[in-house]
Write an enzyme that holds these catalytic residues in place. Structure first.
Site, PDB file in Angstrom:
ATOM      1  N   HIS A   1       4.710 -14.780  40.116  1.00  0.00           N
ATOM      2  CA  HIS A   1       5.946 -14.055  39.775  1.00  0.00           C
ATOM      3  C   HIS A   1       7.167 -14.787  40.332  1.00  0.00           C
ATOM      4  O   HIS A   1       8.198 -14.922  39.659  1.00  0.00           O
ATOM      5  CB  HIS A   1       5.927 -12.653  40.394  1.00  0.00           C
ATOM      6  CG  HIS A   1       4.833 -11.756  39.911  1.00  0.00           C
ATOM      7  ND1 HIS A   1       3.852 -11.265  40.741  1.00  0.00           N
ATOM      8  CD2 HIS A   1       4.573 -11.234  38.676  1.00  0.00           C
ATOM      9  CE1 HIS A   1       3.042 -10.472  40.052  1.00  0.00           C
ATOM     10  NE2 HIS A   1       3.441 -10.441  38.802  1.00  0.00           N
TER      11      HIS A   1
ATOM     12  N   ASP B   1      -0.701 -15.110  30.817  1.00  0.00           N
ATOM     13  CA  ASP B   1      -0.931 -14.077  29.798  1.00  0.00           C
ATOM     14  C   ASP B   1      -0.525 -14.666  28.454  1.00  0.00           C
ATOM     15  O   ASP B   1       0.524 -14.351  27.894  1.00  0.00           O
ATOM     16  CB  ASP B   1      -0.124 -12.824  30.156  1.00  0.00           C
ATOM     17  CG  ASP B   1      -0.555 -12.279  31.504  1.00  0.00           C
ATOM     18  OD1 ASP B   1      -1.636 -11.694  31.577  1.00  0.00           O
ATOM     19  OD2 ASP B   1       0.171 -12.483  32.502  1.00  0.00           O
TER      20      ASP B   1
HETATM   21  P1  AMP Z   1       2.397  -8.882  35.697  1.00  0.00           P
HETATM   22  O1  AMP Z   1       3.094  -8.356  36.909  1.00  0.00           O
HETATM   23  O2  AMP Z   1       0.947  -9.207  35.933  1.00  0.00           O
HETATM   24  O3  AMP Z   1       2.644  -8.049  34.477  1.00  0.00           O
HETATM   25  O4  AMP Z   1       3.056 -10.293  35.396  1.00  0.00           O
HETATM   26  C1  AMP Z   1       4.441 -10.426  35.206  1.00  0.00           C
HETATM   27  C2  AMP Z   1       4.752 -11.796  34.670  1.00  0.00           C
HETATM   28  O5  AMP Z   1       4.285 -12.781  35.606  1.00  0.00           O
HETATM   29  C3  AMP Z   1       4.052 -12.096  33.344  1.00  0.00           C
HETATM   30  O6  AMP Z   1       4.928 -12.849  32.518  1.00  0.00           O
HETATM   31  C4  AMP Z   1       2.876 -12.926  33.770  1.00  0.00           C
HETATM   32  O7  AMP Z   1       2.406 -13.794  32.773  1.00  0.00           O
HETATM   33  C5  AMP Z   1       3.465 -13.701  34.941  1.00  0.00           C
HETATM   34  N1  AMP Z   1       2.399 -14.180  35.814  1.00  0.00           N
HETATM   35  C6  AMP Z   1       1.410 -13.443  36.373  1.00  0.00           C
HETATM   36  N2  AMP Z   1       0.566 -14.233  37.073  1.00  0.00           N
HETATM   37  C7  AMP Z   1       1.042 -15.505  36.953  1.00  0.00           C
HETATM   38  C8  AMP Z   1       0.608 -16.781  37.428  1.00  0.00           C
HETATM   39  N3  AMP Z   1      -0.476 -16.915  38.180  1.00  0.00           N
HETATM   40  N4  AMP Z   1       1.343 -17.863  37.091  1.00  0.00           N
HETATM   41  C9  AMP Z   1       2.438 -17.735  36.304  1.00  0.00           C
HETATM   42  N5  AMP Z   1       2.893 -16.566  35.818  1.00  0.00           N
HETATM   43  C10 AMP Z   1       2.201 -15.472  36.125  1.00  0.00           C
END
Ligand code: AMP
Length: 285
Positions: A41, A154
């Site tokens: 994030h 994602d």
């Molecule tokens: P989430 O909180 O899981 O909904 O993720 C929020 C954003 O962070 C989304 O755009 C995800 O694709 C991105 N994200 C989550 N994990 C990672 C990671 N390991 N590397 C890069 N982006 C990530």
């Protein structure tokens, strides 16, 4: 609206968010999250800060994108820590609405992106991308970003959002960001806390499996089935891991590829460790 001890201002309703935005014109980068922040994030946040005068992060565990029996209730949350990390990262505002504010009684409007949601996570999690597209449109409407930052982790979500932005003329620039990994290769995810120590130790098999297929690709392998099989074989070698699916799909439409692969392709997997689903992917070509 709450001042947060010198940290970013915290906005709790669409009206507050919009009022803040009206008072802060100029290029704004937006990072939507479900909180429980990690370095993946924060990499999105850093990128936004480099490219925009203002950066807004939302934290919202969106009930609409969880199916019945999924982990909405137990999804990890730590608002105080998240706000501290975002203060350190230097974001300008945090948008932190509640489900009651986002979906008050009588709510009945949804965004459905059609073809690109039918396979992969869309097939495994019916209704998931309807929830994602709906909430992201609502967030965009409140935040009015210039650019929005999404992780390649994602991969299907990124493609769904791109499609929605294009189809609905949203005029937001969608910026894809590389996957941030633990030193052993495991893709960072808020859900990694669900893993037992044994499962956590076994989890790097997911990236190892993708790497084996990617090196076959680099060596000239172009048969879709052989590339999928390479992933499945490595995962099968780990007793704690169960392959839910492996897909080699067209990079844009996500249609499954058969025979010889020519153009850019997305190799993606979901591997289960007990009840925990780990997603990962690599782009080929
Ligand atoms: P989430 O909180 O899981 O909904 O993720 C929020 C954003 O962070 C989304 O755009 C995800 O694709 C991105 N994200 C989550 N994990 C990672 C990671 N390991 N590397 C890069 N982006 C990530």
């Amino acid at each position: 609206m709450a001042e947060n001890g010198g940290g970013p201002v915290v906005l709790s309703t669409p009206a507050e968010m919009r009022a803040w935005r009206r008072a802060h014109p100029g290029e704004l980068g937006f990072v939507p999250t479900m909180g429980y922040l990690h370095d993946g994030h924060l990499a999105l946040v850093q990128r936004s800060k480099q490219e925009n005068a203002l950066t807004v992060v939302s934290i919202f565990v969106n009930p609409m994108q969880f199916g019945p029996g999924e982990d909405f209730e137990r999804y990890p949350r730590d608002e105080a820590r998240d706000l501290r990390l975002l203060a350190e990262a230097g974001v300008d505002a945090v948008y932190l609405p509640t489900p009651a504010v986002m979906y008050p009684p009588g709510y009945q409007t949804y965004v459905t992106v059609e073809e690109v949601t039918k396979r992969l996570e869309g097939a495994a999690r019916p209704g998931h991308f309807r929830g994602v597209a709906t909430v992201v449109l609502k967030l965009f409407n409140a935040v009015e970003p210039t650019r929005a930052y999404f992780g390649r982790k994602d991969a299907q979500q990124l493609r769904v959002i791109r499609r929605m932005v294009q189809d609905l003329d949203l005029g937001v620039e969608v910026v894809p960001c590389d996957i941030v990994r633990e030193p052993d290769g495991l893709a960072m995810s808020s859900r990694n806390v669900y893993l037992s120590p044994e499962q956590r130790a076994a989890a790097p098999v997911v990236k190892r499996a993708l790497d084996v297929a990617a090196s076959r690709w680099a060596a000239g392998e172009r048969e879709a089935e052989a590339l999928r099989r390479a992933v499945a074989e490595v995962v099968a070698g780990e007793p704690l891991a169960a392959l839910e699916y492996v897909s080699l799909a067209d990079d844009v439409t996500l249609e499954e590829l058969e025979g010889r692969v020519e153009g850019p392709a997305l190799l993606s997997v979901v591997v289960r460790f007990g009840a925990t689903r780990l997603l990962d992917n690599v782009e080929l070509g």
